[in-house]
Design an enzyme around this catalytic site. Structure first.
Site, PDB file in Angstrom:
ATOM      1  N   HIS A 131       0.842  -1.198   0.000  1.00 48.44           N
ATOM      2  CA  HIS A 131       0.000   0.000   0.000  1.00 48.44           C
ATOM      3  C   HIS A 131       0.878   1.250   0.000  1.00 48.44           C
ATOM      4  O   HIS A 131       1.273   1.744   1.060  1.00 48.44           O
ATOM      5  CB  HIS A 131      -0.900  -0.036   1.245  1.00 48.44           C
ATOM      6  CG  HIS A 131      -1.947   1.033   1.290  1.00 48.44           C
ATOM      7  ND1 HIS A 131      -3.288   0.768   1.475  1.00 48.44           N
ATOM      8  CD2 HIS A 131      -1.868   2.385   1.187  1.00 48.44           C
ATOM      9  CE1 HIS A 131      -3.972   1.888   1.496  1.00 48.44           C
ATOM     10  NE2 HIS A 131      -3.128   2.904   1.321  1.00 48.44           N
TER      11      HIS A 131
ATOM     12  N   HIS B  48      -9.853   1.375  -0.034  1.00 46.46           N
ATOM     13  CA  HIS B  48      -9.638   2.120   1.212  1.00 46.46           C
ATOM     14  C   HIS B  48     -10.947   2.146   1.997  1.00 46.46           C
ATOM     15  O   HIS B  48     -11.983   2.572   1.471  1.00 46.46           O
ATOM     16  CB  HIS B  48      -9.231   3.566   0.930  1.00 46.46           C
ATOM     17  CG  HIS B  48      -7.802   3.754   0.535  1.00 46.46           C
ATOM     18  ND1 HIS B  48      -7.247   3.188  -0.565  1.00 46.46           N
ATOM     19  CD2 HIS B  48      -6.803   4.475   1.126  1.00 46.46           C
ATOM     20  CE1 HIS B  48      -5.971   3.536  -0.654  1.00 46.46           C
ATOM     21  NE2 HIS B  48      -5.676   4.327   0.366  1.00 46.46           N
TER      22      HIS B  48
ATOM     23  N   GLU C  62     -10.495   3.925   7.525  1.00 44.47           N
ATOM     24  CA  GLU C  62      -9.376   4.817   7.861  1.00 44.47           C
ATOM     25  C   GLU C  62     -10.010   6.053   8.509  1.00 44.47           C
ATOM     26  O   GLU C  62     -10.018   6.187   9.724  1.00 44.47           O
ATOM     27  CB  GLU C  62      -8.576   5.181   6.599  1.00 44.47           C
ATOM     28  CG  GLU C  62      -7.422   6.148   6.853  1.00 44.47           C
ATOM     29  CD  GLU C  62      -6.849   6.785   5.569  1.00 44.47           C
ATOM     30  OE1 GLU C  62      -7.552   6.857   4.554  1.00 44.47           O
ATOM     31  OE2 GLU C  62      -5.686   7.248   5.622  1.00 44.47           O
TER      32      GLU C  62
HETATM   33  N1  ADE Z   1      -4.591   9.015  -1.387  1.00 46.00           N
HETATM   34  C1  ADE Z   1      -3.320   9.087  -1.039  1.00 46.00           C
HETATM   35  N2  ADE Z   1      -3.153   8.719   0.244  1.00 46.00           N
HETATM   36  C2  ADE Z   1      -4.365   8.404   0.731  1.00 46.00           C
HETATM   37  C3  ADE Z   1      -4.859   7.949   1.979  1.00 46.00           C
HETATM   38  N3  ADE Z   1      -4.063   7.746   3.031  1.00 46.00           N
HETATM   39  N4  ADE Z   1      -6.175   7.739   2.088  1.00 46.00           N
HETATM   40  C4  ADE Z   1      -6.979   7.958   1.058  1.00 46.00           C
HETATM   41  N5  ADE Z   1      -6.560   8.376  -0.132  1.00 46.00           N
HETATM   42  C5  ADE Z   1      -5.265   8.596  -0.302  1.00 46.00           C
HETATM   43 ZN    ZN Z   2      -3.683   4.874   1.019  1.00 50.18          ZN
END
Ligand code: ADE
Ligand code: ZN
Length: 323
Positions: free
Chosen positions: A11, A189, A192
């Protein structure tokens, strides 16, 4: 101790891997001003929205094949020096187009850098095309459509990055259907900046092999059990999570709790110079916080290689390097 451990990362956003020094050199080349997002040798931003703007600002200074070859080579040679043997980079055709470059020239440039780094260090790399969530479902579907044509042999997966709080996972399900039908590895993603419900939606609607981050699943015990039972792999980026204030320090980060709950967790650096990190630092922080031995760290690398979107002969060679 961690320096000698063989590492892999699944990632890392390639535009987010450009060091501030490299971006400043690009700014000199194109006579551009980066003072809005770089100070000295550091990126400056104070929240996720500003981080995305800094990311886009840096990306806009890579404009031709040679620029991207240099970026990929610098990143890969850097992590090879930390004993990384494998990396997957997120590549974003939307960023290439915004910089005036065709997706095919973008992939060719990156592939040239990947080949150069492989020649100088032996490191293997594959590319995962990502759609950018906050650009909307139509753009993400276009990225999936492009990925489904298998535009380069090193492109083996499809994913989605960007602002998780934009829209609903359901809006993007069609894009992932297109990529799944093309046989690409899927990652998204989730969990987060958005909570555990975003991870559950991702599992229900996208059925990915891997989830980018996913750490906020820890807030829902049943969900953690489901992720473990379904063998879904989490691409965990602790340094990124700390920099974006998801957790106040490593002792509060859920990586070790997820591992103990039987979840397949891996370590990655996400956008390393933005977060003052690198794959080497991620392994070092994990070892320092939870007392992992070299053998335990190597087993994290093994999980990454087992979950890699790579052909089986290459996977076998990589796994052989861990013995
Ligand atoms: N694009 C680049 N880094 C990211 C992240 N940590 N979360 C979501 N999109 C991203
Ligand atoms: Zn990312």
């Amino acid at each position: 101790m961690t320096g000698a451990v063989k590492k892999a990362e699944l990632h890392c956003h390639i535009e987010g891997a450009a060091s501030a020094a490299l971006v400043k050199a690009q700014a000199r080349k194109y006579n551009a001003d980066v003072s809005g997002f770089i100070s000295g040798d550091s990126y400056i931003w104070s929240d996720f929205t500003e981080f995305l703007a800094a990311y886009d600002g840096a990306a806009s200074l890579f404009r031709d094949e040679k620029d991207y070859a240099l970026l990929a080579r610098s990143y890969l040679e850097g992590i090879a020096a930390e004993n990384a043997i494998y990396a997957e980079i997120f590549v974003s055709p939307d960023h290439a187009i915004a910089g005036g470059l065709s997706p095919s020239a973008y992939f060719d440039g990156l592939a040239e850098g990947i080949a150069e780094a492989k020649a100088s260090t032996g490191i293997e790399c594959r590319m995962i095309i990502v759609g950018v969530r906050h650009l909307g479902a139509e753009k993400v579907e276009a990225a999936a459509q492009l990925a489904s044509t298998r535009p380069h042999p090193l492109i083996t997966g499809f994913g989605m990055a960007g602002e998780e709080r934009f829209g609903k996972v359901a809006d993007f399900a069609r894009a992932f259907d297109i990529a799944r039908d093309a046989g690409l590895g899927l990652t998204i993603h989730a969990g987060e900046l958005a909570g555990p419900e975003s991870v559950r939606d991702a599992l229900d609607l996208v059925r990915p092999a891997r989830i980018g981050h996913g750490v906020r699943a820890i807030e829902d015990e049943a969900l953690v059990r489901r992720i473990a039972a379904d063998n879904v792999v989490l691409e965990v980026c602790p340094g990124s999570n700390l920099a974006l204030n998801l957790y106040p320090d490593m002792s509060r980060h859920p990586f070790d709790r997820l591992l103990r709950a039987g979840v397949k967790v891996t370590l990655s650096s996400d956008d390393p110079p933005h977060f003052g990190s690198s794959i080497g630092r991620e392994y070092r922080m994990a070892a320092e916080t939870w007392g992992y031995t070299a053998a335990q760290l190597t087993s994290i690398t093994r999980t990454s290689i087992e979950a890699a979107f790579v052909d089986e002969p290459t996977r076998a060679i990589l796994l052989g390097q861990l013995d």
